[in-house]
Design a protein around this motif. Structure first.
Motif, PDB file in Angstrom:
ATOM      1  N   LEU A 256     -66.328 -80.331 -10.921  1.00 18.70           N
ATOM      2  CA  LEU A 256     -67.247 -81.110 -12.034  1.00 18.70           C
ATOM      3  C   LEU A 256     -67.533 -80.872 -13.120  1.00 18.70           C
ATOM      4  N   VAL A 257     -67.593 -81.253 -14.102  1.00 15.60           N
ATOM      5  CA  VAL A 257     -67.303 -81.077 -15.773  1.00 15.60           C
ATOM      6  C   VAL A 257     -68.541 -80.671 -16.670  1.00 15.60           C
ATOM      7  N   GLY A 258     -69.499 -81.562 -15.929  1.00 11.44           N
ATOM      8  CA  GLY A 258     -70.574 -81.858 -16.860  1.00 11.44           C
ATOM      9  C   GLY A 258     -71.814 -81.722 -15.920  1.00 11.44           C
ATOM     10  N   ALA A 259     -72.843 -81.326 -16.019  1.00  9.81           N
ATOM     11  CA  ALA A 259     -73.380 -81.848 -15.569  1.00  9.81           C
ATOM     12  C   ALA A 259     -75.171 -82.288 -16.339  1.00  9.81           C
ATOM     13  N   HIS A 260     -75.521 -82.933 -16.985  1.00 11.33           N
ATOM     14  CA  HIS A 260     -76.552 -82.767 -17.915  1.00 11.33           C
ATOM     15  C   HIS A 260     -78.070 -84.127 -17.708  1.00 11.33           C
ATOM     16  N   SER A 261     -78.952 -83.366 -18.196  1.00 10.08           N
ATOM     17  CA  SER A 261     -79.859 -83.928 -18.281  1.00 10.08           C
ATOM     18  C   SER A 261     -80.335 -85.434 -19.358  1.00 10.08           C
ATOM     19  N   ASN A 262     -79.692 -85.424 -20.349  1.00 10.19           N
ATOM     20  CA  ASN A 262     -79.903 -86.461 -21.351  1.00 10.19           C
ATOM     21  C   ASN A 262     -78.603 -87.034 -21.310  1.00 10.19           C
ATOM     22  N   PRO A 263     -78.791 -88.143 -21.919  1.00 13.12           N
ATOM     23  CA  PRO A 263     -77.807 -88.843 -22.638  1.00 13.12           C
ATOM     24  C   PRO A 263     -76.868 -88.522 -23.864  1.00 13.12           C
ATOM     25  N   LEU A 264     -77.941 -87.395 -24.089  1.00 14.30           N
ATOM     26  CA  LEU A 264     -77.507 -87.766 -25.555  1.00 14.30           C
ATOM     27  C   LEU A 264     -77.177 -86.651 -25.730  1.00 14.30           C
ATOM     28  N   PHE A 265     -77.202 -85.428 -24.614  1.00 15.14           N
ATOM     29  CA  PHE A 265     -76.456 -84.314 -24.361  1.00 15.14           C
ATOM     30  C   PHE A 265     -75.232 -84.835 -23.969  1.00 15.14           C
ATOM     31  N   ALA A 266     -75.279 -85.737 -23.030  1.00 10.01           N
ATOM     32  CA  ALA A 266     -73.609 -85.980 -22.375  1.00 10.01           C
ATOM     33  C   ALA A 266     -72.838 -86.803 -23.439  1.00 10.01           C
ATOM     34  N   MET A 267     -73.094 -87.689 -23.557  1.00  8.95           N
ATOM     35  CA  MET A 267     -72.312 -88.121 -25.482  1.00  8.95           C
ATOM     36  C   MET A 267     -72.432 -87.307 -26.303  1.00  8.95           C
ATOM     37  N   LYS A 268     -72.382 -86.131 -26.471  1.00  6.74           N
ATOM     38  CA  LYS A 268     -71.667 -84.917 -26.888  1.00  6.74           C
ATOM     39  C   LYS A 268     -70.637 -83.939 -26.507  1.00  6.74           C
ATOM     40  N   ALA A 269     -70.727 -83.985 -25.017  1.00  6.28           N
ATOM     41  CA  ALA A 269     -69.714 -83.440 -24.283  1.00  6.28           C
ATOM     42  C   ALA A 269     -68.800 -84.060 -24.099  1.00  6.28           C
ATOM     43  N   LEU A 270     -69.296 -85.153 -24.620  1.00  6.81           N
ATOM     44  CA  LEU A 270     -67.532 -86.262 -24.303  1.00  6.81           C
ATOM     45  C   LEU A 270     -66.288 -85.779 -25.255  1.00  6.81           C
ATOM     46  N   GLU A 271     -66.946 -85.230 -26.318  1.00  4.54           N
ATOM     47  CA  GLU A 271     -66.336 -85.259 -27.337  1.00  4.54           C
ATOM     48  C   GLU A 271     -65.517 -83.757 -27.131  1.00  4.54           C
ATOM     49  N   GLN A 272     -65.209 -82.719 -26.119  1.00  6.44           N
ATOM     50  CA  GLN A 272     -64.799 -82.302 -25.382  1.00  6.44           C
ATOM     51  C   GLN A 272     -63.766 -82.631 -24.100  1.00  6.44           C
ATOM     52  N   VAL A 273     -64.464 -83.684 -23.270  1.00  4.80           N
ATOM     53  CA  VAL A 273     -64.138 -83.788 -22.046  1.00  4.80           C
ATOM     54  C   VAL A 273     -64.201 -85.455 -21.908  1.00  4.80           C
ATOM     55  N   TRP A 274     -63.742 -85.847 -21.272  1.00  2.61           N
ATOM     56  CA  TRP A 274     -63.559 -87.271 -20.930  1.00  2.61           C
ATOM     57  C   TRP A 274     -63.249 -87.361 -19.466  1.00  2.61           C
ATOM     58  N   PRO A 275     -64.616 -87.217 -18.579  1.00  8.74           N
ATOM     59  CA  PRO A 275     -64.142 -87.582 -17.194  1.00  8.74           C
ATOM     60  C   PRO A 275     -63.629 -88.507 -16.418  1.00  8.74           C
ATOM     61  N   ASP A 276     -63.179 -88.847 -15.732  1.00 10.11           N
ATOM     62  CA  ASP A 276     -62.644 -90.278 -14.580  1.00 10.11           C
ATOM     63  C   ASP A 276     -63.349 -90.681 -14.344  1.00 10.11           C
ATOM     64  N   VAL A 277     -64.932 -90.317 -13.782  1.00 11.08           N
ATOM     65  CA  VAL A 277     -66.177 -90.967 -12.762  1.00 11.08           C
ATOM     66  C   VAL A 277     -67.970 -90.471 -13.632  1.00 11.08           C
ATOM     67  N   ILE A 278     -68.549 -91.490 -13.973  1.00  4.46           N
ATOM     68  CA  ILE A 278     -70.054 -90.423 -14.760  1.00  4.46           C
ATOM     69  C   ILE A 278     -70.548 -91.148 -12.535  1.00  4.46           C
ATOM     70  N   VAL A 279     -71.383 -90.555 -12.465  1.00  2.24           N
ATOM     71  CA  VAL A 279     -72.826 -90.989 -11.920  1.00  2.24           C
ATOM     72  C   VAL A 279     -73.824 -90.554 -12.661  1.00  2.24           C
ATOM     73  N   LEU A 280     -74.426 -91.293 -12.889  1.00  2.00           N
ATOM     74  CA  LEU A 280     -75.514 -91.469 -13.856  1.00  2.00           C
ATOM     75  C   LEU A 280     -76.324 -92.745 -13.223  1.00  2.00           C
ATOM     76  N   ASP A 281     -77.339 -91.933 -13.854  1.00  2.00           N
ATOM     77  CA  ASP A 281     -79.000 -92.282 -13.171  1.00  2.00           C
ATOM     78  C   ASP A 281     -79.314 -93.800 -14.286  1.00  2.00           C
ATOM     79  N   VAL A 282     -80.062 -94.050 -13.659  1.00  2.00           N
ATOM     80  CA  VAL A 282     -80.682 -95.697 -15.052  1.00  2.00           C
ATOM     81  C   VAL A 282     -81.300 -95.681 -15.391  1.00  2.00           C
TER      82      VAL A 282
END
Length: 69
Positions: free
Chosen positions: A33-59
């Motif tokens: 688990l490389v991240g768990a975020h409540s908001n896609p905007l926070f997740a976009m910022k986190a993607l600058e640091q780590v790039w996951p192989d899989v994203i489990v995403l709420d629609v």
């Protein structure tokens, strides 16, 4: 030789869903688990640091929906 871990990021506005899915991911030795975020905007910022192989995403989320993300 061990297999490389599969990096997983969870993005969901529900704390219960993030916690439950996070526990499932962490219970599997093949997953990291490389991240768990409540908001896609926070997740976009986190993607600058780590790039996951899989994203489990709420629609459906406030601010930006999963499809737009």
């Amino acid at each position: 030789m061990s297999k490389p871990l599969i990096k997983v990021m969870i993005i969901d506005d529900s704390a219960v869903v993030r916690q439950t899915l996070g526990q499932i991911v962490q219970s599997d030795t093949q997953l990291e688990l490389v991240g768990a975020h409540s908001n896609p905007l926070f997740a976009m910022k986190a993607l600058e640091q780590v790039w996951p192989d899989v994203i489990v995403l709420d629609v459906e989320m406030p601010g930006m929906d999963g499809i737009t993300f």
